[in-house]
Design a protein around this motif. Structure first.
Motif, PDB file in Angstrom:
ATOM      1  N   ASN A 102     -44.717 -35.014-117.970  1.00  0.00           N
ATOM      2  CA  ASN A 102     -45.635 -34.198-117.108  1.00  0.00           C
ATOM      3  C   ASN A 102     -45.002 -34.055-115.632  1.00  0.00           C
ATOM      4  O   ASN A 102     -45.923 -33.949-114.850  1.00  0.00           O
ATOM      5  N   TYR A 103     -43.725 -33.891-115.680  1.00  0.00           N
ATOM      6  CA  TYR A 103     -43.235 -33.360-114.245  1.00  0.00           C
ATOM      7  C   TYR A 103     -43.862 -31.940-114.171  1.00  0.00           C
ATOM      8  O   TYR A 103     -43.703 -30.936-114.942  1.00  0.00           O
ATOM      9  N   PRO A 104     -44.272 -31.768-112.991  1.00  0.00           N
ATOM     10  CA  PRO A 104     -44.921 -30.291-112.539  1.00  0.00           C
ATOM     11  C   PRO A 104     -43.867 -29.390-112.544  1.00  0.00           C
ATOM     12  O   PRO A 104     -44.157 -28.264-112.859  1.00  0.00           O
ATOM     13  N   ASN A 105     -42.771 -29.494-111.950  1.00  0.00           N
ATOM     14  CA  ASN A 105     -41.689 -28.329-111.934  1.00  0.00           C
ATOM     15  C   ASN A 105     -40.542 -28.857-113.021  1.00  0.00           C
ATOM     16  O   ASN A 105     -39.813 -29.667-112.444  1.00  0.00           O
ATOM     17  N   TRP A 106     -40.773 -28.403-114.145  1.00  0.00           N
ATOM     18  CA  TRP A 106     -39.723 -29.220-115.204  1.00  0.00           C
ATOM     19  C   TRP A 106     -39.179 -27.830-115.945  1.00  0.00           C
ATOM     20  O   TRP A 106     -39.915 -26.754-116.208  1.00  0.00           O
ATOM     21  N   VAL A 107     -38.156 -28.037-116.656  1.00  0.00           N
ATOM     22  CA  VAL A 107     -37.651 -27.282-117.546  1.00  0.00           C
ATOM     23  C   VAL A 107     -36.454 -27.934-118.395  1.00  0.00           C
ATOM     24  O   VAL A 107     -35.835 -28.898-117.865  1.00  0.00           O
ATOM     25  N   GLY A 108     -36.660 -27.984-119.731  1.00  0.00           N
ATOM     26  CA  GLY A 108     -35.896 -28.499-120.629  1.00  0.00           C
ATOM     27  C   GLY A 108     -35.287 -27.547-121.732  1.00  0.00           C
ATOM     28  O   GLY A 108     -35.639 -26.491-121.947  1.00  0.00           O
ATOM     29  N   PHE A 109     -33.993 -28.164-122.351  1.00  0.00           N
ATOM     30  CA  PHE A 109     -33.362 -27.250-123.264  1.00  0.00           C
ATOM     31  C   PHE A 109     -32.882 -28.178-124.391  1.00  0.00           C
ATOM     32  O   PHE A 109     -32.773 -29.485-123.883  1.00  0.00           O
ATOM     33  N   ASN A 110     -32.324 -27.512-125.417  1.00  0.00           N
ATOM     34  CA  ASN A 110     -31.814 -28.207-126.363  1.00  0.00           C
ATOM     35  C   ASN A 110     -30.583 -27.629-127.139  1.00  0.00           C
ATOM     36  O   ASN A 110     -30.223 -26.443-126.518  1.00  0.00           O
ATOM     37  N   SER A 111     -29.898 -28.023-127.958  1.00  0.00           N
ATOM     38  CA  SER A 111     -28.696 -27.415-128.639  1.00  0.00           C
ATOM     39  C   SER A 111     -28.692 -27.710-130.143  1.00  0.00           C
ATOM     40  O   SER A 111     -28.767 -28.896-130.234  1.00  0.00           O
ATOM     41  N   PHE A 112     -28.671 -26.561-130.994  1.00  0.00           N
ATOM     42  CA  PHE A 112     -28.653 -27.088-132.378  1.00  0.00           C
ATOM     43  C   PHE A 112     -27.263 -27.080-132.996  1.00  0.00           C
ATOM     44  O   PHE A 112     -27.179 -27.559-134.270  1.00  0.00           O
ATOM     45  N   PRO A 117     -27.669 -27.925-139.155  1.00  0.00           N
ATOM     46  CA  PRO A 117     -26.625 -27.043-139.983  1.00  0.00           C
ATOM     47  C   PRO A 117     -26.292 -25.559-139.006  1.00  0.00           C
ATOM     48  O   PRO A 117     -25.625 -24.986-139.593  1.00  0.00           O
ATOM     49  N   LEU A 118     -27.298 -25.432-137.936  1.00  0.00           N
ATOM     50  CA  LEU A 118     -26.843 -24.062-137.306  1.00  0.00           C
ATOM     51  C   LEU A 118     -25.650 -24.178-136.497  1.00  0.00           C
ATOM     52  O   LEU A 118     -25.255 -24.985-136.038  1.00  0.00           O
ATOM     53  N   ALA A 119     -24.903 -22.761-136.643  1.00  0.00           N
ATOM     54  CA  ALA A 119     -23.843 -22.864-135.841  1.00  0.00           C
ATOM     55  C   ALA A 119     -23.936 -22.329-134.400  1.00  0.00           C
ATOM     56  O   ALA A 119     -23.046 -22.641-133.317  1.00  0.00           O
ATOM     57  N   ASP A 120     -25.371 -22.048-134.066  1.00  0.00           N
ATOM     58  CA  ASP A 120     -25.632 -21.636-132.494  1.00  0.00           C
ATOM     59  C   ASP A 120     -27.102 -21.816-132.227  1.00  0.00           C
ATOM     60  O   ASP A 120     -27.810 -21.925-133.345  1.00  0.00           O
ATOM     61  N   GLY A 121     -27.213 -21.717-131.119  1.00  0.00           N
ATOM     62  CA  GLY A 121     -29.043 -22.023-131.012  1.00  0.00           C
ATOM     63  C   GLY A 121     -29.429 -22.797-130.000  1.00  0.00           C
ATOM     64  O   GLY A 121     -28.777 -23.912-129.879  1.00  0.00           O
ATOM     65  N   SER A 122     -30.257 -22.506-128.868  1.00  0.00           N
ATOM     66  CA  SER A 122     -31.008 -23.425-128.205  1.00  0.00           C
ATOM     67  C   SER A 122     -32.345 -22.875-127.673  1.00  0.00           C
ATOM     68  O   SER A 122     -32.495 -21.684-127.439  1.00  0.00           O
ATOM     69  N   ILE A 123     -33.072 -23.886-127.494  1.00  0.00           N
ATOM     70  CA  ILE A 123     -34.312 -23.454-127.061  1.00  0.00           C
ATOM     71  C   ILE A 123     -34.750 -24.009-125.562  1.00  0.00           C
ATOM     72  O   ILE A 123     -34.227 -25.066-125.114  1.00  0.00           O
TER      73      ILE A 123
END
Length: 259
Positions: A102-112, A117-123
Motif C-alpha cells: 500500500n505505497y501511496p505513490n506506487w507504480v509496478g510492472f512485469n515482463s512476460f 510462453p509469450l515473446a513480448d508483453g508487460s503490464i
C-alpha cells in the motif's frame, strides 16, 4: 506495453528530474535506459541472500525508490519508506502483482518474455497517471522473429526439421532488435491473444511450477538461495565453480542462465 524496457521508459517519462535510489544488483539494461533518460541515481545494497540492506536506504536522500522483487519474492520494506516517496516495483518475474504494501505513490510492472510462453508483453499498474499516448500502437519487430524461432525450435525438437543453429541465430537476432529499440510499443496482437490463454490457465501453471520446484529442491536444497514465491520461474543456485558446472551441464543438454 511490449516489454519491461518499454514500461520503464513510460515510467521515466513521468518522473523526469527526480533523484532515484536503485539496487546495486540489477540488469545492465536498466542502467542503459536510465542513462538514455539522463536519470540521476545512486545505489543501495543488496545482501547475498537477495534481501535489502535497509540501512543503505535510510541514510540516503532520494525521490524515487526502485525495488526489484528478485525471482518473484515480494520483499516488504514499507516500514522504512517515507509515504511521500515514489516507489517503483520491478516485478519482471511475476505474471500477476499488486501494491501489496500500500505505497501511496506506487507504480509496478512485469515482463512476460522470460517467465511465460509469450515473446513480448508487460503490464503496468500505477497509482498516478502515466502518458498512455506515448505507447505506439504498432507492435515491435522482435516478437515476430522470436515466434518464428520458437516455432522452428519446436519442429527441431519434435520433427527433426531445421537445425539448432538456425533457431538460436533467430533468437539472437530478436534480442539485438530489442536492444536497438528505444520506442515504447504496444504488446503484439499474437502475444495479447496468448496472454488471455495463459491467464485462463494460471492456476495450473502455478501448480506445475511448484511441483517442478519441489523436485529440484529435494536434491539441491543445500546450494539454493531461498526464494518465497507462488510462481517459481527459476531455481536459484549459488555455487563456487559456476562456469565449470555450466559447461558440464551443457554436455547433458541442460542450459542454465547466469543472473
Amino acid at each position: 506495453t511490449d516489454s519491461g524496457r518499454s514500461s520503464i521508459r513510460l515510467i521515466l517519462n513521468k518522473l523526469k528530474g527526480k533523484l532515484f535510489l536503485i539496487p546495486n544488483y540489477l540488469c545492465e539494461i536498466i542502467l542503459k535506459i536510465f542513462r538514455e533518460y539522463e536519470v540521476k541515481y545512486s545505489f543501495y545494497n543488496i545482501n547475498k541472500d537477495l534481501s535489502v540492506d535497509k540501512e543503505s536506504i535510510t541514510k540516503q536522500q532520494y525521490d524515487v525508490l526502485y525495488i526489484i522483487n528478485y525471482f518473484g519474492e515480494n520483499r516488504d520494506i514499507s516500514n522504512i519508506v517515507d509515504k511521500n516517496k515514489i516507489v517503483i516495483e520491478d516485478n519482471v518475474f511475476s505474471p500477476l502483482f499488486l501494491n501489496h504494501h500500500n505505497y501511496p505513490n506506487w507504480v509496478g510492472f512485469n515482463s512476460f518474455r522470460k517467465i511465460s510462453p509469450l515473446a513480448d508483453g508487460s503490464i503496468i499498474k500505477s497509482s498516478f497517471p502515466l502518458s498512455g499516448n506515448l505507447i505506439k500502437k504498432n507492435p515491435s519487430t522482435f516478437p515476430k522473429i522470436k515466434y518464428t524461432a520458437k516455432d522452428m525450435k519446436y519442429h527441431f525438437l519434435n520433427n527433426n526439421q531445421f537445425s539448432e543453429k538456425q533457431y538460436l541465430n533467430l533468437f539472437k537476432l530478436a534480442e539485438s532488435k530489442l536492444d536497438e529499440q528505444t520506442t515504447i510499443n504496444n504488446i503484439s496482437p499474437y502475444s495479447l491473444f496468448r496472454l488471455f490463454d495463459f491467464m485462463s490457465g494460471i492456476e495450473k501453471e502455478y501448480s506445475v511450477r511448484e511441483n517442478n520446484f519441489n523436485v529440484l529442491d529435494k536434491y539441491l536444497n543445500d546450494k539454493a538461495i531461498k526464494i518465497n514465491t507462488i510462481y517459481p520461474s527459476f531455481y536459484i543456485l549459488s555455487v563456487e565453480r559456476r562456469n565449470e558446472l555450466r559447461k558440464y551441464l551443457f554436455t547433458k543438454n541442460i542450459f542454465c542462465p547466469v543472473h
